[in-house]
Design a protein around this motif. Structure first.
Motif, PDB file in Angstrom:
ATOM      1  N   UNK A   1       0.829  -1.209   0.000  1.00 22.66           N
ATOM      2  CA  UNK A   1       0.000   0.000   0.000  1.00 22.66           C
ATOM      3  C   UNK A   1       0.858   1.252   0.000  1.00 22.66           C
ATOM      4  N   UNK A   2       1.944   1.262   0.765  1.00 29.11           N
ATOM      5  CA  UNK A   2       2.825   2.432   0.793  1.00 29.11           C
ATOM      6  C   UNK A   2       3.477   2.632  -0.567  1.00 29.11           C
ATOM      7  N   UNK A   3       3.878   1.527  -1.203  1.00 26.59           N
ATOM      8  CA  UNK A   3       4.564   1.639  -2.498  1.00 26.59           C
ATOM      9  C   UNK A   3       3.623   2.083  -3.608  1.00 26.59           C
TER      10      UNK A   3
ATOM     11  N   UNK B   1      -1.442   5.234   1.555  1.00 26.69           N
ATOM     12  CA  UNK B   1      -0.178   5.439   2.269  1.00 26.69           C
ATOM     13  C   UNK B   1      -0.353   5.378   3.780  1.00 26.69           C
ATOM     14  N   UNK B   2      -1.297   6.140   4.400  1.00 25.17           N
ATOM     15  CA  UNK B   2      -1.409   6.054   5.861  1.00 25.17           C
ATOM     16  C   UNK B   2      -1.840   4.688   6.366  1.00 25.17           C
TER      17      UNK B   2
ATOM     18  N   UNK C   1      -4.008  10.105  11.372  1.00 27.70           N
ATOM     19  CA  UNK C   1      -3.713  10.648  10.036  1.00 27.70           C
ATOM     20  C   UNK C   1      -4.545   9.920   8.979  1.00 27.70           C
ATOM     21  N   UNK C   2      -4.644   8.603   9.115  1.00 31.10           N
ATOM     22  CA  UNK C   2      -5.403   7.785   8.155  1.00 31.10           C
ATOM     23  C   UNK C   2      -6.868   8.187   8.130  1.00 31.10           C
ATOM     24  N   UNK C   3      -7.474   8.326   9.314  1.00 26.86           N
ATOM     25  CA  UNK C   3      -8.891   8.661   9.381  1.00 26.86           C
ATOM     26  C   UNK C   3      -9.161  10.076   8.880  1.00 26.86           C
ATOM     27  N   UNK C   4      -8.244  11.007   9.136  1.00 21.55           N
ATOM     28  CA  UNK C   4      -8.426  12.371   8.622  1.00 21.55           C
ATOM     29  C   UNK C   4      -8.417  12.379   7.093  1.00 21.55           C
ATOM     30  N   UNK C   5      -7.565  11.558   6.481  1.00 22.68           N
ATOM     31  CA  UNK C   5      -7.517  11.537   5.018  1.00 22.68           C
ATOM     32  C   UNK C   5      -8.823  10.999   4.444  1.00 22.68           C
ATOM     33  N   UNK C   6      -9.437  10.044   5.127  1.00 21.78           N
ATOM     34  CA  UNK C   6     -10.699   9.511   4.640  1.00 21.78           C
ATOM     35  C   UNK C   6     -11.811  10.547   4.708  1.00 21.78           C
TER      36      UNK C   6
ATOM     37  N   UNK D   1      -6.330  11.573  -4.587  1.00 20.17           N
ATOM     38  CA  UNK D   1      -7.782  11.473  -4.635  1.00 20.17           C
ATOM     39  C   UNK D   1      -8.244  10.908  -5.974  1.00 20.17           C
ATOM     40  N   UNK D   2      -9.338  10.129  -5.925  1.00 25.15           N
ATOM     41  CA  UNK D   2      -9.918   9.583  -7.143  1.00 25.15           C
ATOM     42  C   UNK D   2     -10.688  10.647  -7.897  1.00 25.15           C
ATOM     43  N   UNK D   3     -10.691  10.518  -9.214  1.00 24.80           N
ATOM     44  CA  UNK D   3     -11.451  11.441 -10.025  1.00 24.80           C
ATOM     45  C   UNK D   3     -12.822  10.880 -10.356  1.00 24.80           C
TER      46      UNK D   3
END
Length: 650
Positions: free
Chosen positions: A25-27, A35-36, A83-88, A323-325
């Protein structure tokens, strides 16, 4: 095979799974949250590996290595989950915030690795009378009890509450997976809490075993629910209450959102349409929809009920690379316009009656051969609404060239913008296509926004002008909501940075000014002691004091928490000092909130423009550093003067 060996094999397998999945996932770095959540899996892998080493360790050194891995997991997992939850939820964590969040976990890991020299994490001995190593010692050290433990639970608690509270920022099709992710994270959290409170044996840490048991669930969340493909959908309320039907699709043309009007138009529910291909909703009866998606050009379609819809597709633009388009399909009912154009072909008299009383401006254009043999596009008819919108007498508009009419419509725009509109109009006319643009008209000081739609009607061209001034006002209102702090009414971080940067950009070369960075010193203690409701009221009162102490032209913002910023343009250093001192005195006055009389002085950093910095970023940095110097000087001091609370940038 005894139980300890079986558990060891299980933990090793689980640690390998988390490590491999985390590194993949990081790669990849292609999806939202990849990433998070990848880093989170790597941290969990270290945690589980540490538990495995603890389980079969035979020497104190080996046990210490496993113990250190255990504490790397317990210290870093809450921060990475935050950090992960904030990105979601569509937010990003600044690097400076990340560094601050990692200070205590880093210290905890170092103290755990060196505990034998100071015992501030746990007390020795670390083994019982039978020689078994204790994963939960008889007595925890002061750092673990009073710093590490409350900090870890606070961070993971805030992370989970943030995700739940902002779940509407995630597409409905993906909320189930997101809530399951919260549940999956809550299981080891509850196990950790039970273990810390003394439940279970003290010679084996069962939290890594819980992570091992959750391997199938996490695998299903990644590959089944695809939690790394979540697409944040902000402004949910605005989206659902739009009067025009809106359909949101991802890059694979799968439905990820419908508003209520679109549900009515398609006679379906959003829950039934989610993740379905767009073809399943429209089939072969609406090729215009797919043409609009592929070409990006507006299309016109006729529904089964006889209504004409204007279809327009827009790309979902996002500045975040992860982010997805996708695309947004917007449908607007233009049946009235179509009806009027149909009547043109059948009865000119009826056409004039209908169109002249239309609320929309309508101009009919026709190619006319001039005396020199060339052809020009000229107006042959204009209704009263068109004359009213463009500030002209409708009769005088007849026989005017189309370019002149476009120039009238765009007379409220900048020259380059108006030229671009005219160029696009001429291009669409030359190719026989449709034209759709929003233009700004200004006449006698009064501005108006118009939507200009031009479409071929037989050999002629029908130009329709729709007044969208009210819609634009609503857009500005939405923008104001997006850039304002809902609690205090001042600008939020985004709004302040936009307005302040624009003010600095528009200022003269010899302009001066100042920026104040304000931090309420005792706010956290007040918030913790009296509750968030009192804390919110204190912030509201503080913002009102800021407005009263500063000038109406000053730009005030609240970046977050108990911090405020203010840009004071067009002042010299003396005036800036006076304003800052007056503000310091005002904020030092007691706060009367309900029955409570609270004191919450503020540390203020002052940076001058352009002396200390010539950009907004530089001014914020210098004022922030000055504020922290003032805060450090007043820390632990009971008697403080105004000069102690104010610090100037060096």
């Amino acid at each position: 095979m005894n139980l300890d060996l079986a558990l060891f094999v299980l933990l090793i397998f689980s640690a390998a799974f988390y490590l491999v999945m985390g590194m993949r996932l990081v790669a990849s770095r292609r999806e939202v949250g990849s990433t998070p959540i990848g880093v989170l899996f790597v941290v969990v892998s270290i945690w589980v590996m540490g538990g495995a080493i603890e389980l079969l360790s035979s020497t104190f050194t080996v046990f210490t290595i496993g113990r250190t891995g255990h504490f790397i997991g317990t210290a870093l997992a809450p921060v990475v989950a935050y950090i992960c939850f904030r990105e979601y939820t569509g937010s990003t964590t600044p690097v400076r915030t990340l560094v601050v969040l990692l200070v205590i976990p880093t210290i905890s890991v170092v103290l755990a690795a060196t505990n034998a020299h100071h015992e501030v994490m746990w007390s020795l001995p670390i083994a019982n009378e039978a020689g078994e190593f204790l994963t939960r010692p008889d007595l925890w050290g002061p750092w673990f009890l009073f710093v590490h433990l409350p900090y870890s639970y606070a961070v993971i608690g805030v992370a989970m509450l943030t995700l739940i509270a902002h779940s509407s920022a995630v597409a409905p099709a993906q909320r189930r997976g997101l809530f399951l992710l919260v549940v999956a994270c809550a299981c080891p959290l509850l196990a950790t809490a039970a273990y810390d409170m003394g439940f279970g044996p003290n010679t084996i840490s069962y939290v890594p075993i819980v992570f091992a048991a959750l391997v199938p669930l996490f695998a299903w969340l990644i590959f089944g629910e695809k939690i790394v493909e979540f697409t944040p959908l902000p402004y949910e309320t605005v989206f659902q209450n739009m009067q025009d039907p809106v359909v949101v699709v991802d890059k694979k043309c799968r439905v990820i959102g419908l508003n209520h009007t679109a549900e009515s138009m398609l006679s379906t529910k959003e829950s039934a349409a989610l993740r379905e291909p767009l073809e399943s909703l429209f089939g072969d009866d609406a090729p215009e929809v797919f043409e609009a998606l592929s070409s990006g050009q507006p299309q016109k379609m006729l529904t089964s009920t006889g209504r004409f819809l204007h279809v327009q597709a827009s790309e979902i633009l996002n500045s975040r690379a992860s982010a997805h388009g996708g695309q947004v399909l917007m449908f607007r009912d233009v049946s009235d316009v179509e009806k009027a154009q149909f009547e043109v072909r059948n009865s000119e008299k009826l056409l004039r009656t209908l169109i002249d009383h239309s609320v929309n401006g309508i101009v009919r254009l026709r190619w006319v051969r001039d005396d020199d043999g060339s052809e020009s596009l000229r107006s042959i008819f204009a209704n009263s609404a068109a004359g009213r919108f463009l500030g002209r007498n409708p009769d005088e508009m007849v026989d005017c060239e189309a370019q002149e009419i476009v120039n009238w419509a765009t007379c409220g725009m900048e020259e380059d913008e108006a030229s671009d509109i005219l160029e696009r109009f001429e291009q669409s006319v030359g190719t026989g296509g449709s034209f759709d643009a929003e233009v700004q008209h200004r006449c006698k000081g009064k501005g108006r926004w118009l939507r200009m739609i031009c479409e071929p009607v037989g050999d002629d061209i029908a130009a329709t002008f729709i007044d969208i001034t009210d819609g634009k006002a609503k857009e500005r209102q939405m923008e104001s909501i997006a850039t304002s702090d809902p609690l205090t009414g001042v600008l939020n971080r985004r709004g302040f940075e936009r307005n302040a940067a624009q003010r600095l950009t528009d200022s003269a070369d010899d302009a001066t000014g100042a920026l104040l960075f304000i931090d309420l010193n005792d706010f956290k203690q007040i918030n913790d002691q009296y509750g968030h409701e009192i804390g919110d009221q204190l912030l509201t009162v503080a913002s009102e004091r800021l407005r009263r102490s500063l000038r109406s032209c000053d730009i005030i913002g609240r970046p977050g928490g108990d911090e405020f910023v203010a840009l004071i343009p067009d002042v010299d250093s003396d005036v800036a000092d006076k304003l800052a001192l007056r503000l310091t005195n005002t904020l030092e006055e007691p706060y009367l909130i309900g029955r409570e009389k609270l004191r919450c002085a503020a540390s203020i950093g002052l940076a001058l423009y352009p002396k200390n910095a010539s950009t907004l970023t530089g001014l914020l940095r210098e004022a922030d550093q000055a504020m922290y110097r003032a805060k450090a000087r007043c820390r632990g001091v009971s008697e403080m003067g105004v000069c102690d609370l104010l610090e100037r940038a060096m």
